[in-house]
Design a protein around this motif. Structure first.
Motif, PDB file in Angstrom:
ATOM      1  N   VAL A  45      82.370  77.144  -0.557  1.00  0.00           N
ATOM      2  CA  VAL A  45      83.598  76.593  -1.134  1.00  0.00           C
ATOM      3  C   VAL A  45      84.589  76.220  -0.030  1.00  0.00           C
ATOM      4  CG1 VAL A  45      85.567  77.085  -2.629  1.00  0.00           C
ATOM      5  CG2 VAL A  45      83.281  77.829  -3.301  1.00  0.00           C
ATOM      6  N   VAL A  97      91.198  74.650  -4.024  1.00  0.00           N
ATOM      7  CA  VAL A  97      89.797  74.931  -3.675  1.00  0.00           C
ATOM      8  C   VAL A  97      89.724  76.131  -2.731  1.00  0.00           C
ATOM      9  CG1 VAL A  97      87.741  74.022  -2.513  1.00  0.00           C
ATOM     10  CG2 VAL A  97      89.062  72.552  -4.054  1.00  0.00           C
ATOM     11  N   SER A 148      84.516  73.425  -7.294  1.00  0.00           N
ATOM     12  CA  SER A 148      84.736  74.662  -6.542  1.00  0.00           C
ATOM     13  C   SER A 148      84.498  75.885  -7.422  1.00  0.00           C
ATOM     14  CB  SER A 148      86.156  74.685  -5.964  1.00  0.00           C
ATOM     15  OG  SER A 148      87.134  74.609  -6.986  1.00  0.00           O
ATOM     16  N   ARG A 152      81.503  78.671  -6.785  1.00  0.00           N
ATOM     17  CA  ARG A 152      81.917  80.067  -6.590  1.00  0.00           C
ATOM     18  C   ARG A 152      81.282  80.985  -7.624  1.00  0.00           C
ATOM     19  NH1 ARG A 152      82.348  84.005  -4.301  1.00  0.00           N
ATOM     20  NH2 ARG A 152      84.180  85.297  -3.878  1.00  0.00           N
TER      21      ARG A 152
END
Length: 443
Positions: A45, A97, A148, A152
């Motif tokens: 990320v 992000v 993002s 994640r």
């Protein structure tokens, strides 16, 4: 919100062979992603954020081209506002992000740890959903937010932006994939759909896509809900209310009302209806009307509010309209119960707020409004994943089942039951030879 009449589903074509191949590639990459460590996903990320920063000028140029085309096409002002990705908005999205990278790992969380019997132990662990299909209109920043959060949380994503944002979305996704190429996550985890045929085909990718998230107009969301067997997360309307109580700090309430309507009127969490208690309406509107006029807000009111200075008359349709613009419906109500009844009838269960100095009235409002967000003495514009500390959001859900409200990482995971035994069989328990202990163990 008034009940809607069911509509017949439109015939949706089968996905093309190319779309099936691309979706399958995203699913394979997502399976690998879900097995990566917290550190590897976190680093991916951050690499995405670095790539976005490095290519900010290219993204801005692509967005400028989209805005120029939108102006030529006469795109509605509310959609232009959502399409625009200026330097400040882009910087904020990139920072979002980076914040996602710092959030706690949502995967592998043990939610249940229980001994069913000696040597027979049950766990419930959080795991990724799989693949997200996200369809949005004129929101290029949504690509960054959703990508993002997907990475994640260990999920792949198929992303389809509106035609008006095509250049912006292409530039953003190219940067995101270049960032992933420098990490342990395969770039194939993210894919961009570019045609209407692909967005329709996405609706029939059950088995490859686990959740569809629409972000856009009422018509878009309802069309998707009507034409897919894949679970849909989202909201069709953003009809938010602010109720000004009889016991209120008028200056504070005016500031809250102005912010909730004008800070970003195209957002789904901007208020569309202002309800004012009859006893405070003259004093409140005396202060509020000039403030709304200065902010360029057009007011549409009922007979009582018009008698106090609101110029345009409101129709019944105004109470159920999401303007997404500098237009606000105003109604004078007799008391809190009438305000609650109005919200129940016309609201969309998104976000509703009260301004009051009476703590008991505030608690009654908090408990009486069945919305995803219910606020006291603050703007509805706080209904946002970034402002909640989620780093970003994939969307806002107004359904009553979770996830509800701004959906961040916690809304993109499910769970799996893991049971470890030593030759245990159910027949032993059915026969009464063995008994369950059901003893909870430390998480």
């Amino acid at each position: 919100m008034m009940p809607t009449v069911p509509r017949p589903a439109v015939s949706v074509p089968d996905p093309s062979p190319d779309l099936l191949q691309r979706a399958a590639a995203v699913r394979r990459a997502a399976m690998d992603l879900g097995r990566l460590s917290d550190g590897e996903r976190r680093q991916a990320v951050l690499a995405m954020a670095d790539a976005l920063q490095a290519e900010a000028e290219l993204i801005a140029a692509a967005n400028a081209a989209d805005l120029e085309a939108a102006a030529a096409d006469g795109l509605a002002p509310a959609l232009v506002a959502r399409l625009k990705l200026d330097a400040g908005k882009l910087a904020g999205a990139i920072e979002g992000v980076r914040q996602v990278a710092q959030l706690p790992d949502p995967l592998g969380v043990r939610q249940l740890h229980r001994e069913l019997d000696q040597g027979l132990v049950l766990e419930r662990l959080s795991v990724p959903l799989g693949v997200l299909g996200v369809i949005f209109e004129a929101r290029p920043d949504a690509v960054m937010q959703i990508a993002s959060l997907a990475v994640r949380s260990g999920n792949g994503a198929l992303l389809k932006g509106g035609r008006e944002a095509s250049r912006s979305c292409t530039a953003i996704l190219a940067a995101l994939r270049r960032g992933l190429a420098a990490s342990a996550v395969a770039p194939e985890t993210l894919a961009l759909l570019t045609s209407r045929e692909e967005s329709l085909g996405l609706l029939k990718l059950d088995g490859l896509v686990d959740l569809i998230i629409p972000r856009g107009s009422n018509a878009l969301v309802r069309f998707i809900q009507d034409n897919t067997r894949i679970p849909v997360l989202g909201h069709a309307d953003g009809i938010c209310h602010l109720y000004v109580d009889r016991e209120v700090d008028i200056l504070q309430a005016v500031r809250v009302a102005i912010d909730a309507k004008t800070q970003y009127p195209a957002a789904c969490n901007a208020i569309e209806t202002l309800l004012v208690h009859r006893e405070v309406a003259p004093a409140f509107l005396q202060q509020a009307l000039p403030a709304f006029a200065a902010a360029g807000v057009s007011l549409r009111g009922d007979a009582d509010s018009r008698a106090l200075g609101v110029e345009q008359a409101a129709s019944d349709d105004d109470w159920r309209t999401e303007y997404s613009d500098l237009v606000l419906a105003v109604r004078v109500v007799d008391d809190l119960p009438q305000a609650l009844e109005h919200i129940r009838r016309y609201g969309s269960r998104h976000t509703d707020a009260i301004c009051t100095t009476n703590a008991a009235t505030a608690e009654t409002f908090l408990r009486g409004v069945d919305s995803a967000g219910v606020y006291v003495n603050c703007s509805t514009r706080f209904a946002d994943g970034f402002r909640y500390g989620f780093g970003a959001e994939v969307g806002i859900s107004t359904q009553t089942l979770p996830p509800r409200g701004p959906v961040g990482l916690e809304g993109l995971v499910t769970y799996r039951y893991l049971l470890r035994g030593d030759g245990h069989i159910a027949a032993d328990y059915a026969a009464g030879g063995r008994h369950f202990s059901h003893r909870d163990l430390p998480l």
